[in-house]
Design a protein around this motif. Structure first.
Motif, short mmCIF file in Angstrom:
data_model
loop_
_atom_site.label_atom_id
_atom_site.label_comp_id
_atom_site.label_asym_id
_atom_site.label_seq_id
_atom_site.Cartn_x
_atom_site.Cartn_y
_atom_site.Cartn_z
N PRO A 76 0.83 -1.21 0.00
CA PRO A 76 0.00 0.00 0.00
C PRO A 76 0.87 1.27 0.00
CG PRO A 76 -0.83 -1.58 1.60
CD PRO A 76 0.49 -2.11 1.12
N ILE A 77 0.52 2.22 -0.85
CA ILE A 77 1.21 3.52 -0.91
C ILE A 77 0.13 4.59 -0.79
CG2 ILE A 77 2.76 5.02 -2.21
CD1 ILE A 77 3.77 2.61 -3.72
N PRO A 78 -0.21 5.00 0.42
CA PRO A 78 -1.33 5.92 0.60
C PRO A 78 -1.11 7.30 -0.01
CG PRO A 78 -0.19 5.51 2.67
CD PRO A 78 0.34 4.53 1.70
N ASP A 79 0.15 7.69 -0.16
CA ASP A 79 0.42 9.02 -0.73
C ASP A 79 0.83 8.95 -2.20
OD1 ASP A 79 2.89 7.82 -0.37
OD2 ASP A 79 3.88 9.62 0.40
N LEU A 80 0.40 7.91 -2.91
CA LEU A 80 0.75 7.80 -4.33
C LEU A 80 0.24 8.99 -5.15
CD1 LEU A 80 2.11 6.16 -6.55
CD2 LEU A 80 -0.03 4.89 -6.84
N PRO A 81 -1.00 9.48 -4.96
CA PRO A 81 -1.41 10.66 -5.73
C PRO A 81 -0.52 11.87 -5.48
CG PRO A 81 -3.32 9.56 -4.79
CD PRO A 81 -2.12 8.91 -4.19
N GLU A 82 -0.03 12.05 -4.24
CA GLU A 82 0.88 13.15 -3.95
C GLU A 82 2.21 12.97 -4.68
OE1 GLU A 82 -2.12 13.25 -0.71
OE2 GLU A 82 -1.00 11.68 -1.73
N ARG A 83 2.68 11.76 -4.75
CA ARG A 83 3.94 11.49 -5.45
C ARG A 83 3.81 11.77 -6.95
NH1 ARG A 83 6.60 6.04 -2.75
NH2 ARG A 83 5.93 6.42 -0.60
#
Length: 636
Positions: A266-273
């Protein structure tokens, strides 16, 4: 000298004559060929529509010259080709707004040799131009207001290759040309970019809907395949952005408007990246392609017209951009200047409209000078003192010595001396401007030199320690280190300062060869989890001379490791629930603070200057958002 009233009268009569002339011209230009044009697909206008409908892409050379003048809702003219009427049957026009349809009508409708084009070329272009100006005069419009946006910042771009630069400042400059699937508002909240929406289908699968009707600067349509190729390139070998996408294992197109990203965890901050990952055409992003270092072909608001590595860059407004700029903007120019004093001088001499990263000491001059105004904001960067807490022989293995450093440094005095009182004293390794900042743990103890002396020992330390600092990288960095050294020395911790240029300095501390150092930290994703993961997770390398490894603890250069805090950080990194993430972040940050893994100093302010003819919001991360620049008109 011609009086204004006489000039207005003459302009009005000129408008009447020119407008009448254009109607006569239009009858011959658009009505005449309809009776003569013969095509394989049919006769007259129906045949013309069918032929135009088969055109799939515009001519890039014509595209570059076709410049929309937004206030007129019309097209510029070049090479003898007048604007053609928009025909909704063209497949390349599907999904475009009415305004974009008018823009698209500039892009090579018809081919050389066709009767309508031949006839159009023979028509005098001056008649159309005169008619446009005359109609504006007839309707009472004044001359069009056109402006070039000019700005200066400390550093330029060494290359225009979209995935070659890791620095946030450089990525901000590239964002004038390239765009990501997501982007930041001036308030640093996340909003749609080249993706109109996104959602997590499972813990390890994200779905992004791609924006329709977008075109690259050369006129090629933006498609899902460009997203796949760009993200594959960005996470591949040789990319400076590979760390951001290290957990992405596959990028898969679902249909013509949808793409899925599969992750290993899981990468919860993918949209931020993804706001930091530029999207480029797939023909530049393939496994055998080599992105141009001196040319750029993005979807962003500006088109590069000239580029000097680490030097000036000039731009034209992108007439095909899907979003809006101030209609007055027609071009832009960027000028790097390393010295804050030089950037201030450029602004005062009206050589630029915006000067970034100025010294707080420039504020009185900005407030008192005619035609300029200051812009200030609390910053997202945190200045911290890092310490080697694990190596044999390091005095900072003793938590009492680390507390002595904390108690000896008077951050309010540093704030008054170097930042005109505009900085924020820091209690933890993150700024209040960062998303998820836990305010409950943001309390810093007051300075206590007497307590510091008792912690350092009755006789103090017999030999001085070395504080490593960059020179000229952060505002007042060397002088700030000197002031810190004086405070520590008075508290029984004699310190000598070793400064060096940024390149050599960061090479040294990244090899873990410094026991005491100054670091300025601002997470690229502007999110609390990135601060904890980079600075406080247990590092993979702890011995001096070992380069930092990508992943958790990559910038934990002092070797700090609290296993309970590390477990919380790792859970934080894979938890998508916002409430749980906030709880994990607060607990981990409290442990890092109380362990004195670092001594936070200040969150420096962001200080810009601008000419009073423009308006723009200032961002806490120090990135200029050209989309937000507007011009002040008379009476506003």
């Amino acid at each position: 000298m011609v009086s204004p009233s006489l000039a207005a009268s003459a302009a009005g009569w000129f408008g009447v004559l020119a407008f009448v002339g254009t109607i006569a011209t239009a009858r011959g230009l658009f009505q005449g060929p309809a009776t003569k044009l013969q095509t394989k697909g049919g006769k007259g206008l129906s045949g013309l529509k069918e032929r135009l409908g088969r055109l799939a892409s515009p001519d890039p050379s014509f595209l570059r010259a076709c410049r929309l003048r937004r206030g007129l809702h019309g097209c510029g003219v070049w090479g003898g080709q007048p604007p053609q009427p928009y025909l909704s049957g063209s497949p390349a026009s599907q999904g475009l707004s009415p305004r974009k349809k008018m823009r698209y009508s500039c892009q090579g409708l018809g081919k050389p040799g066709e009767s309508i084009m031949a006839r159009a070329i023979r028509r005098p272009i001056s008649v159309f131009l005169a008619a446009s100006l005359g109609l504006a005069a007839l309707l009472g419009a004044g001359p069009a207001f056109a402006a070039e946006l000019r700005w200066t910042a400390p550093t330029g771009l060494p290359t225009l290759a979209p995935h070659a630069l890791p620095g946030q400042d450089q990525q901000g400059l590239l964002a004038t040309v390239y765009e990501g699937l997501t982007r930041r508002t001036p308030a640093l909240t996340l909003e749609p970019g080249l993706a109109t929406s996104w959602r997590s289908l499972t813990d390890t699968r994200w779905r992004f809907s791609v924006r329709r009707g977008v075109r690259f600067h050369n006129g090629a349509p933006f498609e899902v395949e460009d997203v796949v190729a760009s993200l594959d390139h960005a996470r591949g070998p040789g990319s400076a952005l590979a760390d951001l996408l290290a957990g992405v294992r596959r990028v898969k197109p679902v249909d013509s408007q949808t793409v899925d990203l599969f992750t290993t965890h899981p990468i919860p901050d993918l949209p931020e990246r993804l706001a930091l990952v530029p999207i480029a055409p797939r023909d530049q992003m393939g496994p055998d392609a080599k992105p141009e270092s001196t040319k750029a072909n993005g979807t962003g608001p500006f088109v590069v017209t000239s580029f000097t590595p680490n030097g000036p860059i000039t731009f034209d407004v992108n007439p095909l951009w899907w979003d809006r700029l101030d209609p007055a903007l027609t071009s832009a120019a960027f000028y790097p200047a390393a010295s804050p004093a030089e950037r201030l001088r450029f602004l005062m001499e009206d050589r630029v409209d915006i000067a970034l990263d100025l010294d707080p000491e420039a504020l009185p001059a900005l407030r008192n000078a005619a035609g300029v105004e200051p812009l200030t904001s609390g910053g997202a960067r945190t200045l911290i003192l890092g310490m080697d807490v694990v190596s044999a022989g390091s005095p900072f293995r003793d938590q009492k010595i680390r507390e002595a450093v904390l108690r000896a440094v008077d951050v309010e005095a540093l704030n008054r001396r170097f930042y005109n009182g505009m900085a924020t004293p820091a209690a933890i390794i993150a700024s209040p401007a960062i998303a998820g900042f836990p305010r409950a743990v943001g309390m810093r103890p007051a300075p206590d030199p007497a307590r510091a002396r008792s912690l350092a020992g009755p006789a103090g330390r017999p030999s001085p320690l070395t504080l490593d600092c960059p020179s000229g990288h952060y505002a007042h960095d060397a002088s700030l280190c000197g002031a810190v050294a004086d405070m520590l020395t008075q508290a029984g911790l004699p310190i000598r300062v070793a400064t060096q240029p940024a390149e050599g300095y960061f090479d040294k501390i990244l090899r873990r060869e410094s026991r005491f150092y100054l670091l300025g930290w601002q997470p690229a994703t502007l999110e609390i989890g990135a601060s904890l993961s980079s600075l406080a997770a247990c590092p993979q390398a702890t011995r001096p001379g070992e380069a930092a490894e990508p992943g958790p603890g990559a910038l934990n250069l002092g070797g700090y490791c609290n296993e309970e805090a590390d477990r919380l950080i790792r859970r934080l990194n894979v938890t998508t629930d916002p409430v749980q993430r906030q709880a994990f972040a607060a607990r981990a940050m409290l442990m890092v603070r109380d362990d004195l893994a670092y001594v936070p100093l200040l969150n420096p302010p962001v200080v810009w200057g601008k000419r009073d003819r423009i308006r723009l919001p200032i961002r806490a991360d120090g990135v200029l958002d050209v989309r937000a620049v507007t011009y002040v008109r008379a009476g506003t």
